[in-house]
Design an enzyme around this catalytic site. Structure first.
Site, PDB file in Angstrom:
ATOM      1  N   ALA A  98      -2.590  -2.159   3.194  1.00 34.55           N
ATOM      2  CA  ALA A  98      -3.216  -1.345   2.159  1.00 34.55           C
ATOM      3  C   ALA A  98      -3.862  -0.107   2.764  1.00 34.55           C
ATOM      4  O   ALA A  98      -4.251  -0.081   3.934  1.00 34.55           O
ATOM      5  CB  ALA A  98      -4.258  -2.170   1.407  1.00 34.55           C
ATOM      6  N   GLY A 139      -1.248  -6.138   3.523  1.00 31.50           N
ATOM      7  CA  GLY A 139      -0.386  -5.908   2.378  1.00 31.50           C
ATOM      8  C   GLY A 139       1.056  -5.680   2.763  1.00 31.50           C
ATOM      9  O   GLY A 139       1.975  -5.972   1.980  1.00 31.50           O
ATOM     10  N   GLU A 142       2.487  -8.976   2.919  1.00 32.95           N
ATOM     11  CA  GLU A 142       2.589  -9.507   1.556  1.00 32.95           C
ATOM     12  C   GLU A 142       3.818  -8.933   0.849  1.00 32.95           C
ATOM     13  O   GLU A 142       4.490  -9.631   0.080  1.00 32.95           O
ATOM     14  CB  GLU A 142       1.315  -9.192   0.778  1.00 32.95           C
ATOM     15  CG  GLU A 142       0.118 -10.019   1.265  1.00 32.95           C
ATOM     16  CD  GLU A 142      -1.143  -9.740   0.477  1.00 32.95           C
ATOM     17  OE1 GLU A 142      -1.532 -10.600  -0.333  1.00 32.95           O
ATOM     18  OE2 GLU A 142      -1.743  -8.669   0.681  1.00 32.95           O
ATOM     19  N   GLU A 162      -7.034  -9.505   6.796  1.00 30.75           N
ATOM     20  CA  GLU A 162      -8.044  -9.110   5.807  1.00 30.75           C
ATOM     21  C   GLU A 162      -9.399  -9.759   6.055  1.00 30.75           C
ATOM     22  O   GLU A 162     -10.444  -9.195   5.705  1.00 30.75           O
ATOM     23  CB  GLU A 162      -7.561  -9.457   4.396  1.00 30.75           C
ATOM     24  CG  GLU A 162      -6.464  -8.556   3.862  1.00 30.75           C
ATOM     25  CD  GLU A 162      -5.070  -8.984   4.268  1.00 30.75           C
ATOM     26  OE1 GLU A 162      -4.092  -8.417   3.765  1.00 30.75           O
ATOM     27  OE2 GLU A 162      -4.961  -9.907   5.111  1.00 30.75           O
TER      28      GLU A 162
END
Length: 650
Positions: A98, A139, A142, A162
């Site tokens: 992210a 992310g 992910e 994270e």
């Protein structure tokens, strides 16, 4: 159970319901800028759409990237000539995750949000394969887990870090990972944030294929991904929609595994900054016991709570602060320092270290670990041999733990030379002085370095408090003199204070900053003042601990609550680790030494310097925790009580 992603779903009404705010972008519209490069390529058995993330330097998943990736997969799904999709990253890696800067601005919550993008990849009616090279972090991983399969190049790293920002994977990661690798592995990976190599990820079940290193790696990675697509099309390979899998453990096993993980993560029950790790355990439990949609709601609730927690706000501040300090004016392009910084790698070829104590040994290891030839200098042979033995012992431990081979250890120690003479540092590109805190001693050493070292050699002092200018004035080249203050243990701690004197040149500052980066440490440029920055900040903390000591609390009673709060150790344990004699010598140099009024001075007068003397505020047994476990010392605390009784009452 695995399923072939290319086949229609048997029971469309049995699908896991998706989030209600799913975003749909017109697939016939032009691609949203260069954020994701969309290309078609024909492989032997199929035409494939390649979606390449293009957001240098790390392909962060900004709003623009999310929009373009969602548009790309919808476009490929709608094109009858496209038989499959490959997602890859441009440049050095797949995706660093992210865009953290969007957290503060709120753009991270603007549609399309990342969970929608990951669901869109998984919902695609055609096989979608992630081709991973470099980093797939947060992310980014992910996104890869939203694909139906993952192939990874040898040398890639996969992680969900994270937890280091006080949050958890919030795009379905806590729900997909346990379904792919099991509850125990998922908790370990996410609560540690540690990187996985492709081989370990493959063994867990996260990666389907590892592409060996070698020539034309990018092309072979694409071919491996295309082969997965072709296998799905002809029925020879099954591609998994991870949200439809079930965790392999029984409910009872899940309950016990989660409970044990929480106990290990938070043994005191006082949270202490462990909120995100404990929340990850709860999210994984939901993944193992609830349908995907329900588990995702748990994940989303937890990340919303964590994102506004003091712990996460502090860790995110730290994230940006560590990167902000790397923006050093002296390194700006076009400046003399910027040009000199290119010399950073070569500065680790031949390095001298003066002082074979705890700090000097850690500095030696730091340089050896990046390939430097190091010459270690001591005044006495006994101290030199003791220092070399301590360095070798650390590498022996690495070999015993499987972190290093015996051959590698021999190669590393083969680059360590020793001497009793500063004159043997004449060929060094940089020298770091790490002797005890005494101005006269340091000035004498730097006067000798001035005579011995070649022109342009960096003359660095590891002093933690002393005046850099006074040390530099002992030489005829103060522009080459700079503070390079490591923190103990130097081979582990990342922070290095780069201390500029009044006459330190910008080239010297830039070269030391580059050298620090080469050591894989965080170099912070600070000014020359008493204690610089780190120890000035620490002073109030340790002063208050001293006041509590005077008021009747023993060291364990002070250190314990500090650890419970979340610090790795308390102030007295920290003093024992760093060496209580460091601040003792500083007080002597400043004229504030007073063993009648300050028990810390009396402690060092007894020779209790800390771990290195097996006695400090605690006692240490070589047979317990390798001599590093702090053990309460009731005899010392009785002396402390007597000391307090002799102090005048306020």
């Amino acid at each position: 159970p695995a399923r072939r992603a290319s086949l229609p779903r048997a029971k469309e009404d049995a699908r896991v319901p998706r989030q209600e705010h799913r975003t749909r972008i017109d697939p016939t519209a032009a691609m949203a800028g260069p954020a994701v490069r969309y290309t078609l390529r024909r492989f032997p058995a199929a035409q494939v759409a390649i979606l390449e993330l293009c957001n240098p330097p790390v392909n962060a998943l900004s709003k623009e990237i999310r929009e373009a990736l969602l548009q790309g997969v919808q476009r490929a799904d709608a094109d009858p000539d496209v038989r499959g999709v490959i997602v890859k990253g441009a440049g050095a890696g797949f995706s660093g995750g992210a865009d953290i800067s969007e957290f503060a601005s709120g753009r991270a919550l603007e549609a399309p949000v990342l969970p929608d993008v990951c669901d869109a990849l998984e919902d695609c009616s055609k096989p979608v394969v992630a081709a991973i090279h470099g980093n797939a972090m947060g992310g980014g991983l992910e996104v890869a887990m939203g694909c139906h399969a993952r192939v990874a190049a040898e040398g890639a790293t996969l992680s969900l870090p994270e937890v280091k920002l006080g949050i958890l994977p919030g795009a379905g990661g806590t729900q997909r990972l346990p379904r792919l690798v099991g509850v125990k592995h998922a908790i370990s990976v996410m609560t540690s944030g540690r990187p996985l190599g492709p081989a370990e990820a493959h063994d867990m079940g996260l990666v389907d294929e590892v592409v060996p290193a070698g020539g034309e790696l990018e092309e072979r990675l694409l071919e491996a991904a295309a082969s997965r697509i072709e296998g799905a099309l002809d029925g020879s390979l099954a591609l998994r929609r991870s949200s439809e899998l079930t965790c392999p453990e029984s409910e009872n096993t899940v309950t016990n595994t989660v409970a044990e993980a929480k106990r290990i993560l938070n043994p005191t029950g006082n949270m202490g900054g462990k909120e995100s790790a404990l929340a990850i355990c709860d999210a994984v439990a939901a993944a193992a016991t609830q349908p995907y949609a329900e588990g995702l709601r748990v994940e989303q609730r937890l990340i919303r709570e964590l994102a506004v927690s003091p712990t996460s706000l502090a860790l995110r501040h730290l994230f940006f602060a560590e990167r902000g300090v790397l923006k050093i004016p002296e390194l700006a392009p076009g400046t003399p320092g910027g040009a000199a910084a290119a010399d950073g790698a070569t500065l680790t070829r031949n390095v001298g270290v003066i002082g074979a104590g705890t700090m000097g040994g850690g500095i030696v290891i730091s340089f050896l670990n990046v390939g430097a030839n190091v010459t270690l200098v001591e005044a006495k042979d006994e101290a030199l041999q003791r220092g070399v033995a301590s360095i070798a012992k650390i590498y022996d431990r690495d070999v015993a733990r499987g972190r290093m081979t015996a051959e590698k250890k021999a190669e590393v120690l083969g680059r360590l030379n020793t001497s009793l003479s500063i004159a043997d540092l004449s060929d060094c590109d940089a020298v770091v002085e790490a002797v005890f805190e005494n101005m006269e001693v340091k000035q004498s050493i730097f006067a000798s370095l001035d005579k011995a070292c070649k022109p342009g050699a960096l003359l660095c002092t590891n002093t933690s408090t002393l005046d850099i200018d006074a040390i530099a004035n002992a030489t005829s080249r103060p522009g080459d003199v700079i503070g390079m203050h490591f923190f103990s243990p130097a081979n582990i701690m990342k922070l290095v204070e780069i201390v500029k004197g009044a006459n330190t040149s910008s080239e010297t500052t830039a070269r030391v900053a580059a050298m620090t980066k080469r050591l894989r440490k965080v170099g912070v440029v600070v000014g020359n003042c008493d204690g610089f920055v780190g120890n000035r900040m620490l002073a109030s903390y340790t002063d208050e601990a001293g006041i509590m000591l005077e008021e009747g609390l023993d060291p364990p009673a002070i250190d314990g609550p500090v650890r419970d709060f979340g610090m790795p150790m308390g102030p007295f344990q920290m003093g024992d680790l760093a060496g209580n004699d460091i601040t003792w010598r500083v007080r002597k140099g400043k004229g504030t030494y007073n063993p009648e009024k300050n028990f810390a001075d009396a402690l060092c007068d007894m020779g209790r310097y800390g771990q290195k003397t097996q006695a400090g505020w605690y006692k240490y047994d070589p047979k317990v925790g390798r001599g590093r476990m702090p053990l309460p010392d009731d005899d010392l605390y009785a002396q402390l009580a007597d000391f307090r009784s002799r102090q005048p009452k306020a």
